[in-house]
Motif scaffolding. Structure first.
Motif, short mmCIF file in Angstrom:
data_model
loop_
_atom_site.label_atom_id
_atom_site.label_comp_id
_atom_site.label_asym_id
_atom_site.label_seq_id
_atom_site.Cartn_x
_atom_site.Cartn_y
_atom_site.Cartn_z
N ASP A 190 -4.38 4.21 6.39
CA ASP A 190 -4.79 3.17 7.33
C ASP A 190 -4.29 1.80 6.89
O ASP A 190 -3.74 1.04 7.68
CB ASP A 190 -6.31 3.17 7.47
N ARG A 191 -4.46 1.49 5.61
CA ARG A 191 -3.99 0.19 5.09
C ARG A 191 -2.47 0.10 5.15
O ARG A 191 -1.92 -0.95 5.50
CB ARG A 191 -4.50 -0.03 3.67
N GLU B 39 0.83 -1.21 0.00
CA GLU B 39 0.00 0.00 0.00
C GLU B 39 0.86 1.25 0.00
O GLU B 39 1.88 1.32 0.67
CB GLU B 39 -0.92 0.02 1.22
N ASP C 229 -7.73 6.50 3.54
CA ASP C 229 -7.93 5.05 3.51
C ASP C 229 -6.60 4.32 3.29
O ASP C 229 -6.30 3.33 3.96
CB ASP C 229 -8.91 4.72 2.39
N ALA C 230 -5.81 4.82 2.34
CA ALA C 230 -4.52 4.19 2.04
C ALA C 230 -3.57 4.28 3.24
O ALA C 230 -2.81 3.34 3.49
CB ALA C 230 -3.89 4.84 0.81
N ARG D 252 -1.45 -0.68 8.71
CA ARG D 252 -1.76 -2.08 9.07
C ARG D 252 -0.73 -3.02 8.47
O ARG D 252 -0.24 -3.93 9.13
CB ARG D 252 -3.17 -2.45 8.61
N GLN D 253 -0.40 -2.82 7.19
CA GLN D 253 0.59 -3.68 6.54
C GLN D 253 1.98 -3.48 7.16
O GLN D 253 2.71 -4.45 7.39
CB GLN D 253 0.64 -3.38 5.04
#
Length: 186
Positions: free
Chosen positions: A162-163, A135, A159-160, A166-167
């Protein structure tokens, strides 16, 4: 979280009048709200790394900081379809310290949003044995994406981010455990 990951956020642009602080401060607010990370900032405008890669006190301190980190995010602009020379110097200044660690990218620029710089950086970080998370946060026409308070309503970027976090947390935890169990063979 009991043992947060040490995340170093590298601000790549060193140009006078740079837009990097706006993007960096936004990302730092987002990442700072994530308890999985203990965050530091390496602003390359304030880190005088020699382009000839000689060893100095600043270089030694920088390399120690890189070695102590579990994960990285590079905030990069795109200049002439590429990333800033300051970021290449920063990547080349350390060596083994990067190995077996994840890196994510937050890019900004004109129509491409810095994505061409990120694609080039993925090749470089693979060569120094880093793991590039999939991401990416990208701001196309970045100066139009932030208000005067440094906030953005760019839902795709929010949104990106957040992803990406997480990654980065998954890779950071996984690779930290792997390095502790079996040091990376570089």
């Amino acid at each position: 979280m009991d043992d947060p990951l040490r995340l170093e956020v590298m601000v790549a642009s060193t140009r006078p009048g740079r837009f990097a602080p706006v993007v960096a401060e936004w990302f730092l607010r987002v990442a700072g709200a994530d308890a999985r990370f203990d965050i530091g900032v390496i602003d390359l405008a304030d880190t005088p790394l020699p382009v000839d890669l000689t060893e100095t006190a600043v270089v030694a301190a920088y390399r120690e900081r890189v070695a102590a980190a579990d994960a990285f995010v590079a905030i990069t602009s795109e200049y002439n379809h590429g990333y800033p020379a300051s970021l290449k110097t920063a990547l080349d200044t350390a060596k083994r310290e990067w190995r077996g660690k994840p890196i994510g990218f937050v890019s900004y620029g004109g129509l491409s949003g810095g994505l061409r710089a990120v694609e080039q950086l993925r090749q470089v970080v693979a060569e120094i044995h880093m793991v590039s998370v999939r991401e990416t946060v990208s701001f196309h026409e970045a100066k139009r994406k932030f208000d005067t308070a440094g906030e953005t309503q760019d839902g795709a970027a929010v949104d990106a981010a957040d992803r990406l976090l997480r990654q980065l947390a998954w890779w950071g935890r996984t690779l930290r455990a792997a390095r502790a169990a079996d040091p990376y063979p570089g």
